[in-house]
Design a protein around this motif. Structure first.
Motif, PDB file in Angstrom:
ATOM      1  N   THR A 253     -24.227 -67.783  -8.730  1.00 23.96           N
ATOM      2  CA  THR A 253     -25.204 -68.851  -8.893  1.00 23.96           C
ATOM      3  C   THR A 253     -26.593 -68.251  -9.054  1.00 23.96           C
ATOM      4  O   THR A 253     -26.838 -67.111  -8.649  1.00 23.96           O
ATOM      5  CB  THR A 253     -25.183 -69.798  -7.689  1.00 23.96           C
ATOM      6  N   GLY A 254     -27.494 -69.016  -9.617  1.00 23.44           N
ATOM      7  CA  GLY A 254     -28.832 -68.505  -9.884  1.00 23.44           C
ATOM      8  C   GLY A 254     -29.589 -68.076  -8.645  1.00 23.44           C
ATOM      9  O   GLY A 254     -30.183 -66.997  -8.584  1.00 23.44           O
ATOM     10  N   GLY A 255     -29.568 -68.921  -7.598  1.00 16.16           N
ATOM     11  CA  GLY A 255     -30.306 -68.611  -6.384  1.00 16.16           C
ATOM     12  C   GLY A 255     -29.570 -67.689  -5.448  1.00 16.16           C
ATOM     13  O   GLY A 255     -30.158 -67.115  -4.542  1.00 16.16           O
ATOM     14  N   GLY A 256     -28.266 -67.534  -5.656  1.00 15.67           N
ATOM     15  CA  GLY A 256     -27.470 -66.694  -4.774  1.00 15.67           C
ATOM     16  C   GLY A 256     -27.070 -67.412  -3.508  1.00 15.67           C
ATOM     17  O   GLY A 256     -27.501 -68.531  -3.217  1.00 15.67           O
ATOM     18  N   GLY A 257     -26.253 -66.794  -2.722  1.00 17.59           N
ATOM     19  CA  GLY A 257     -25.744 -67.377  -1.486  1.00 17.59           C
ATOM     20  C   GLY A 257     -24.307 -66.968  -1.266  1.00 17.59           C
ATOM     21  O   GLY A 257     -23.537 -66.835  -2.229  1.00 17.59           O
TER      22      GLY A 257
END
Length: 370
Positions: free
Chosen positions: A204-208
């Protein structure tokens, strides 16, 4: 309609049902596996499996062979076989140096996969010649703890999520148990006759951290949930294009497809949420909460439930924060795992179960979303 069952006051991080759904295996957040048998509307404890030395992290019950596999923070896995009414354990040497975190049988129940904190997936199968379970490792390019696994219905592709912010699909082909000439899938035009081949990788773009992954019933889509409160879907029919939706909710920890269009996700908000994926437009949208029963309670019953929860969590009536400590949901703590309980004729899921840190197991009717 929902059905609530309370097994223990301890958290229940994992559970799995027997093939006929008459029994359920849970772990009360310790080194034991408890098996409960259904007696009319009640679940009665039948036996306790206590071979592990440390906390059991995951359980899976094979639907074709009636064997149970469990893994633990002690870095071991056990396969439990029922022999004359007694569950007998067989140790599986995983060859890992950190805790095992998740285990799942393949659809044909002839092998299983174990994720671990060792940045490794162990694909295990039974070797008849030596009468023991052995494993093959999938390591690269995994860079951190494997948190979740899910098998494709073709018994070869394996999806995983990990704390390096990525969801991946690997080939978990084992020549000793799989067909010599595996068929191509939606995810790869070439046969995947090699253990550990990377088929796809997404982030995902924001990460996690990725907490849960799940293939759709037809195997053409993969969904996952991450710690940045996002839910993502990648569609093999659309050249593996994927969409990510950042939700306003607390992070989800688990998810399941109830059909090829609907996804149910749950986590720290204590409430299962329904999402719809539109195959034509490629859009993903949140439709509604599944937990609606508490809002329909009468004032008297709501008050009774409130006092019961006050007593359970040892909250004083004089505590100004007491009203904030009781959630207006059936689950009173994070939902850790969703499982399919009954399937429809079309291959969808008519009923699901959830377990959480409040010690409850709740059944939810999802027949409208298949």
């Amino acid at each position: 309609m929902t059905q609530v069952n309370v097994f223990t006051s301890e958290p229940v991080p994992c559970h799995s049902f027997s093939p006929d759904r008459s029994k359920v295996a849970i772990s009360p957040n310790n080194n034991e596996v408890h098996i409960f048998k259904k007696d009319n509307s009640k679940w009665l404890q039948e036996t306790v499996l206590s071979q592990h030395d440390l906390r059991v992290t995951s359980i899976d019950w094979a639907q074709k062979t009636n064997k149970i596999v469990s893994c633990s923070a002690d870095k071991n896995a056990y396969v439990w076989s029922l022999d004359n009414g007694v569950w007998k354990p067989t140790l599986v040497i995983l060859r890992i140096h950190r805790a095992a975190t998740v285990v799942r049988w393949s659809p044909n129940a002839d092998k299983f996969a174990v994720g671990s904190g060792d940045r490794t997936i162990s694909v295990c199968f039974f070797e008849e010649a030596n009468d023991w379970w052995i494993c093959k490792h999938i390591k690269k390019p995994i860079k951190s703890t494997v948190t979740c696994l899910d098998w494709h219905h073709n018994n070869i592709l394996l999806a995983c999520g990990s704390t390096d912010y990525r969801a991946r699909i690997f080939s978990a082909y084992v020549k000793e148990v799989d067909s010599a000439n595996p068929e191509p899938s939606e995810w790869s035009s070439k046969p995947t006759a090699s253990t550990g081949n990377l088929i796809g990788e997404w982030t995902t773009g924001g990460g996690g951290w990725v907490h849960g992954v799940a293939f759709s019933p037809d195997g053409s889509k993969l969904a996952w949930v991450s710690h940045d409160s996002s839910i993502s879907v990648v569609d093999a029919k659309k050249n593996q294009a994927f969409i990510t939706v950042k939700t306003p909710d607390l992070p989800y920890l688990t998810l399941i497809w109830s059909s090829n269009r609907f996804i149910i996700a749950a986590g720290h908000d204590c409430c299962p949420m329904l999402y719809k994926y539109d195959e034509n437009s490629g859009k993903l949208e949140c439709l509604e909460k599944l937990d609606k029963s508490t809002k329909k309670e009468t004032d008297g019953f709501s008050a009774m439930r409130k006092f019961r929860e006050l007593d359970k969590f040892a909250i004083s009536l004089n505590d100004n924060s007491s009203s904030d400590s009781i959630s207006d949901t059936i689950h009173q703590n994070s939902i850790r795992e969703i499982r399919a309980h009954s399937l429809s004729k079309s291959g969808g899921v008519d009923r699901i179960s959830t377990v959480g840190l409040d010690g409850k197991m709740v059944f939810w009717d999802t027949s409208r979303y298949v």
